[in-house]
Motif scaffolding. Structure first.
Motif, PDB file in Angstrom:
ATOM      1  N   ALA A 105       0.859  -1.193   0.000  1.00  0.00           N
ATOM      2  CA  ALA A 105       0.000   0.000   0.000  1.00  0.00           C
ATOM      3  C   ALA A 105       0.889   1.235   0.000  1.00  0.00           C
ATOM      4  O   ALA A 105       2.114   1.138   0.063  1.00  0.00           O
ATOM      5  N   ARG A 106       0.244   2.410  -0.073  1.00  0.00           N
ATOM      6  CA  ARG A 106       0.968   3.671   0.023  1.00  0.00           C
ATOM      7  C   ARG A 106       0.359   4.472   1.163  1.00  0.00           C
ATOM      8  O   ARG A 106      -0.861   4.523   1.314  1.00  0.00           O
ATOM      9  N   PHE A 127      -3.969   5.055   4.172  1.00  0.00           N
ATOM     10  CA  PHE A 127      -3.249   3.881   3.707  1.00  0.00           C
ATOM     11  C   PHE A 127      -4.032   3.363   2.510  1.00  0.00           C
ATOM     12  O   PHE A 127      -5.113   2.790   2.669  1.00  0.00           O
ATOM     13  N   ALA A 128      -3.501   3.601   1.316  1.00  0.00           N
ATOM     14  CA  ALA A 128      -4.174   3.231   0.067  1.00  0.00           C
ATOM     15  C   ALA A 128      -3.623   1.895  -0.414  1.00  0.00           C
ATOM     16  O   ALA A 128      -2.482   1.809  -0.875  1.00  0.00           O
ATOM     17  N   PHE A 129      -4.443   0.846  -0.294  1.00  0.00           N
ATOM     18  CA  PHE A 129      -4.013  -0.506  -0.646  1.00  0.00           C
ATOM     19  C   PHE A 129      -3.934  -0.693  -2.157  1.00  0.00           C
ATOM     20  O   PHE A 129      -4.796  -0.208  -2.893  1.00  0.00           O
ATOM     21  N   ILE A 130      -2.900  -1.415  -2.596  1.00  0.00           N
ATOM     22  CA  ILE A 130      -2.716  -1.677  -4.036  1.00  0.00           C
ATOM     23  C   ILE A 130      -2.565  -3.172  -4.323  1.00  0.00           C
ATOM     24  O   ILE A 130      -2.274  -3.540  -5.456  1.00  0.00           O
ATOM     25  N   GLN A 131      -2.788  -4.022  -3.315  1.00  0.00           N
ATOM     26  CA  GLN A 131      -2.624  -5.470  -3.469  1.00  0.00           C
ATOM     27  C   GLN A 131      -3.831  -6.218  -2.904  1.00  0.00           C
ATOM     28  O   GLN A 131      -4.477  -5.756  -1.966  1.00  0.00           O
ATOM     29  N   TYR A 134      -7.993  -6.045  -0.774  1.00  0.00           N
ATOM     30  CA  TYR A 134      -8.201  -4.669  -0.310  1.00  0.00           C
ATOM     31  C   TYR A 134      -7.752  -3.631  -1.341  1.00  0.00           C
ATOM     32  O   TYR A 134      -7.819  -2.428  -1.076  1.00  0.00           O
ATOM     33  N   ASN A 135      -7.311  -4.072  -2.512  1.00  0.00           N
ATOM     34  CA  ASN A 135      -6.859  -3.170  -3.573  1.00  0.00           C
ATOM     35  C   ASN A 135      -7.927  -2.114  -3.853  1.00  0.00           C
ATOM     36  O   ASN A 135      -9.087  -2.444  -4.092  1.00  0.00           O
ATOM     37  N   THR A 138      -9.085   2.171   1.298  1.00  0.00           N
ATOM     38  CA  THR A 138      -8.184   2.958   2.143  1.00  0.00           C
ATOM     39  C   THR A 138      -8.587   2.853   3.611  1.00  0.00           C
ATOM     40  O   THR A 138      -9.757   2.643   3.933  1.00  0.00           O
TER      41      THR A 138
END
Length: 196
Positions: A105-106, A127-131, A134-135, A138
């Motif tokens: 995440a970022r 917390f912005a999930f990218i995987q 939870y992709n 946030t």
């Protein structure tokens, strides 16, 4: 006489119609201005609330050619606590503490140095999930981070996507920081979040 009754009946009919119309307008007006109503969670697709624990590593790079955090406002004085400093960040959140670890995440947000007494930050971040599942979702965290305490706590104040109506807390522990070399840091985040 019949003409008078029909005129009276006509006026009564008009008065009754106007009264009925006015009553209807009041009812419709009251409904249009309703600002709150109880709802069933199922209408929003919400089922059972669950508790999830996440452990991620917050990787902030301040120095170098491609920093993940930049200073927006420098302190206006020579405060030992950097009171007044504001920094914006877009940090990596990884599976492990190594910089080569998998990106999950970022962490996107900002902090301000908010204390004249100690190094204490006011932090606001998503917390912005990218995987994974939870992709695109946030978790939003906010609170006071007393940087040099062994463990600090931030509040989970909400979220989006799979984290709508989220609440909880995050425990922060610094795993890497050497201010004599660089302000870069790695912080372990243990987040406990209630969500649907």
């Amino acid at each position: 006489m019949a003409r008078i009754l029909s005129t009276s009946a006509f006026y009564l009919l008009i008065i009754f119609s106007l009264t009925l119309s006015l009553f209807s307008m009041i009812l419709v007006s009251a409904e249009d201005h309703e600002f709150e109503k109880s709802m069933d969670l199922k209408l929003l697709g919400l089922k059972k609330e669950k508790l999830t624990h996440f452990r991620m590593y917050w990787d902030e790079v301040v120095d170098g050619p491609n920093p993940s955090a930049i200073t927006i406002v420098q302190p206006s004085n020579s405060s030992q606590t950097t009171f007044g400093l504001v920094r914006m960040f877009d940090n990596r959140l990884t599976l492990g503490p190594e910089r080569s670890s998998k990106l999950l995440a970022r962490a996107q947000g900002f902090f301000g140095s908010a204390s004249q007494e100690d190094v204490s930050l006011l932090m606001a971040q998503n917390f912005a999930f990218i995987q994974g599942k939870y992709n695109g979702s946030t978790i939003t965290l906010m609170g006071r981070n007393t940087v040099f305490d062994k463990v600090r706590e931030l509040s989970v104040i909400g979220g989006s996507g799979r984290f709508r109506f989220a609440r909880g807390y995050a425990l922060l522990t610094t795993t890497s920081l050497n201010l004599s070399i660089s302000p870069d840091s790695i912080v372990e985040y243990n987040i406990y979040v209630l969500h649907y």
